[in-house]
Design an enzyme around this catalytic site. Sequence first.
Site, PDB file in Angstrom:
ATOM      1  N   GLU A 125      36.437  -9.866  18.503  1.00 45.16           N
ATOM      2  CA  GLU A 125      37.772 -10.455  18.334  1.00 45.16           C
ATOM      3  C   GLU A 125      37.678 -11.920  17.930  1.00 45.16           C
ATOM      4  O   GLU A 125      38.680 -12.619  17.849  1.00 45.16           O
ATOM      5  CB  GLU A 125      38.623 -10.273  19.607  1.00 45.16           C
ATOM      6  CG  GLU A 125      37.882 -10.422  20.902  1.00 45.16           C
ATOM      7  CD  GLU A 125      38.658  -9.984  22.135  1.00 45.16           C
ATOM      8  OE1 GLU A 125      39.844  -9.655  22.033  1.00 45.16           O
ATOM      9  OE2 GLU A 125      38.055  -9.978  23.215  1.00 45.16           O
ATOM     10  N   CYS A 162      41.036  -1.428  19.365  1.00 49.67           N
ATOM     11  CA  CYS A 162      41.890  -1.299  20.553  1.00 49.67           C
ATOM     12  C   CYS A 162      43.013  -2.328  20.568  1.00 49.67           C
ATOM     13  O   CYS A 162      43.705  -2.474  21.555  1.00 49.67           O
ATOM     14  CB  CYS A 162      41.075  -1.372  21.836  1.00 49.67           C
ATOM     15  SG  CYS A 162      40.297  -2.958  22.094  1.00 49.67           S
TER      16      CYS A 162
HETATM   17  C1  PEP Z   1      42.802  -7.723  21.360  1.00 51.41           C
HETATM   18  O1  PEP Z   1      42.570  -8.938  21.323  1.00 51.41           O
HETATM   19  O2  PEP Z   1      43.062  -7.037  20.346  1.00 51.41           O
HETATM   20  C2  PEP Z   1      42.802  -7.003  22.648  1.00 51.41           C
HETATM   21  C3  PEP Z   1      42.903  -5.703  22.700  1.00 51.41           C
HETATM   22  O3  PEP Z   1      42.715  -7.756  23.764  1.00 51.41           O
HETATM   23  P1  PEP Z   1      43.956  -8.500  24.449  1.00 51.41           P
HETATM   24  O4  PEP Z   1      45.190  -8.116  23.712  1.00 51.41           O
HETATM   25  O5  PEP Z   1      43.944  -8.087  25.862  1.00 51.41           O
HETATM   26  O6  PEP Z   1      43.584  -9.943  24.252  1.00 51.41           O
HETATM   27 MG    MG Z   2      41.778  -9.882  23.041  1.00 46.55          MG
END
Ligand code: PEP
Ligand code: MG
Length: 588
Positions: free
Chosen positions: A438, A509
């Site tokens: 990410e 995800c």
């Molecule tokens: C994302 O960054 O895409 C992720 C699934 O994590 P979060 O939204 O919890 O930061």
């Molecule tokens: Mg994230």
Amino acid sequence: MKSFKDLYKNSDNKITGIAAAPGIVIGKAYLFSKEKLDINKSPITDIDEAIKNFREALKQSKKELNKIFGIAREKMDEVRAAIFEAQLMILDDPILLQNIEKRISDERVQPEFIVSNEISRYQELMIISHESYMKERAEDIEDIKRRIIRNLQKKRWQSKIEKDLIVVSESLTPADTLLFSRQETRGFVTDHGGLTSHAAIISRSLNIPAVVGTHDATQLIKEGDTIIVDGFNGYIITDPTEEQLVFFKEKQNKLLELQKGLEELKDRPAITKDGREINLEANVDVTGEIDMVITSGAKGIGLYRSEQILNELGAFPDEEEQTMIYSKLASRIYPRSCTIRVFDIGGDKFRLVKYKEPNPFLGLRGIRFLLENVSLFKTQIKAVLRASENKNIKMMIPMVSTLDEVWKSLKIIQECKAELKKDKIKFDNQIKIGIMIEVPSAAVMSKEFAGEIDFISIGTNDLIQYLMAVDRGNDLVSDLYQEFSPVVIRTIDHIVKSAKQSKIPISVCGEMAADTLAIPLLVGLGLDSLSMSPTTILYAKRIIRNFEYKKAKILAEDCLLCKTEIEIQKKVKKFFDDNNITRTRNII
Ligand code: PEP
Ligand code: MG
């Protein structure tokens, strides 16, 4: 016909808040204002009588809360219902009760004043806390205070309203939310509260659309006004125009239309017409959503945001407590698997007061925090390992930006395994360890990362934020938050190819996986799994079952040559039309 933007995003009768529970409702507003507390501070002469009154009020309050707890257990799962159990425990707190009784006899004033003063002191401590969780718990305690005082004043417990209304209030306690839901309340709007407020959590559990944290909805909405609540996007339209009503009714109908025939897909695979099966999994934010995963037709949990436990509990649970939470999760979901993401602390999530950061999104977040706080990290790793005995748990590391972080984490995991072995504690020695990609640095180096770990999951929410340098929660720059940007598509393509080269599974995800419009493109790019909110799974399944992988691959190849977001969007939309698939975005 006016555009979506004119009717909606740019309209001047729109109130913006936080989307707390999905759905669209149109209805009449009911302004729920809590009765102003009128507290009598006059002196008393009969102390015994005052203490007796206090004890009776306490007994009555417990009776009411027990009733609410009973309803909660009927309507929600145990974990959610425990909110009320916690309130009952406060009513049994010997220190609080002794303090109140002692002050009644020392100060010789009305018990209602002492109760208000004593409980307010706790609340103030919570309100000045930097943690949003603590601030929100202060609102729960307000409910207890009001309940005891109302019973001391021998006033009736009013919890009934007309049916079918949208409740608009400064704030809502868990009990209000639950009791209103029994009157077929259509939606909730509040001035205060965030995503983790109990009112928000309960609305999600009960499937009642809600928008919270609007700041001034109670000032802008009048009793009986017709309003539209969009719990998908966090907007309220006040006094809608004819055109807006038509637009939203159409959206509601479309939603109903889309829901038809979905149930039949529950036990069918998410397989393209030419036989490529995509593993559809669910993202789980709060414990109460686990039941939804099972009924959603998901293959497992692709992302369990473990930091939510900290929001729910307000503290770091110890190894035993965490082991219990993860073991329960693993056995509930068995034989499906669950990917537990270790605490992604920092950014806009749970943070520790001791770190004051001017730029939390670029600060001590995710794995960076855990490597700074190794003992907390080890506690969590051991708990995850201990819950992995039945081999259906995977562990995932968030916010990785360097290889060094991966090596350090793997070394700590090895140490934890050795310590558990020494203590003869069983666990899955082959547990799969993956990372989230990410951060752009990890995306660029994904080939090297793929050689070190068992799987990769792309967190598009953050990846887009960091690739485009655009705050994921800032409305002012939301036009730049482009999931169909060529930058995003090419980056995902690079990560997928890196994973394939190392023969490890690759998934997405982030919310992009839940954007049904993006699904053919993601499948065409070669993703093996998509993890999304449980409510989207069946919609995604239907789309996947309606196209051929070989055509999706051509779509992806075409999109990789595009130079702008618009070009890619056009190609994606054309793909839906050419394949006769109903085009939807984020379901609505
Ligand atoms: C994302 O960054 O895409 C992720 C699934 O994590 P979060 O939204 O919890 O930061
Ligand atoms: Mg994230």
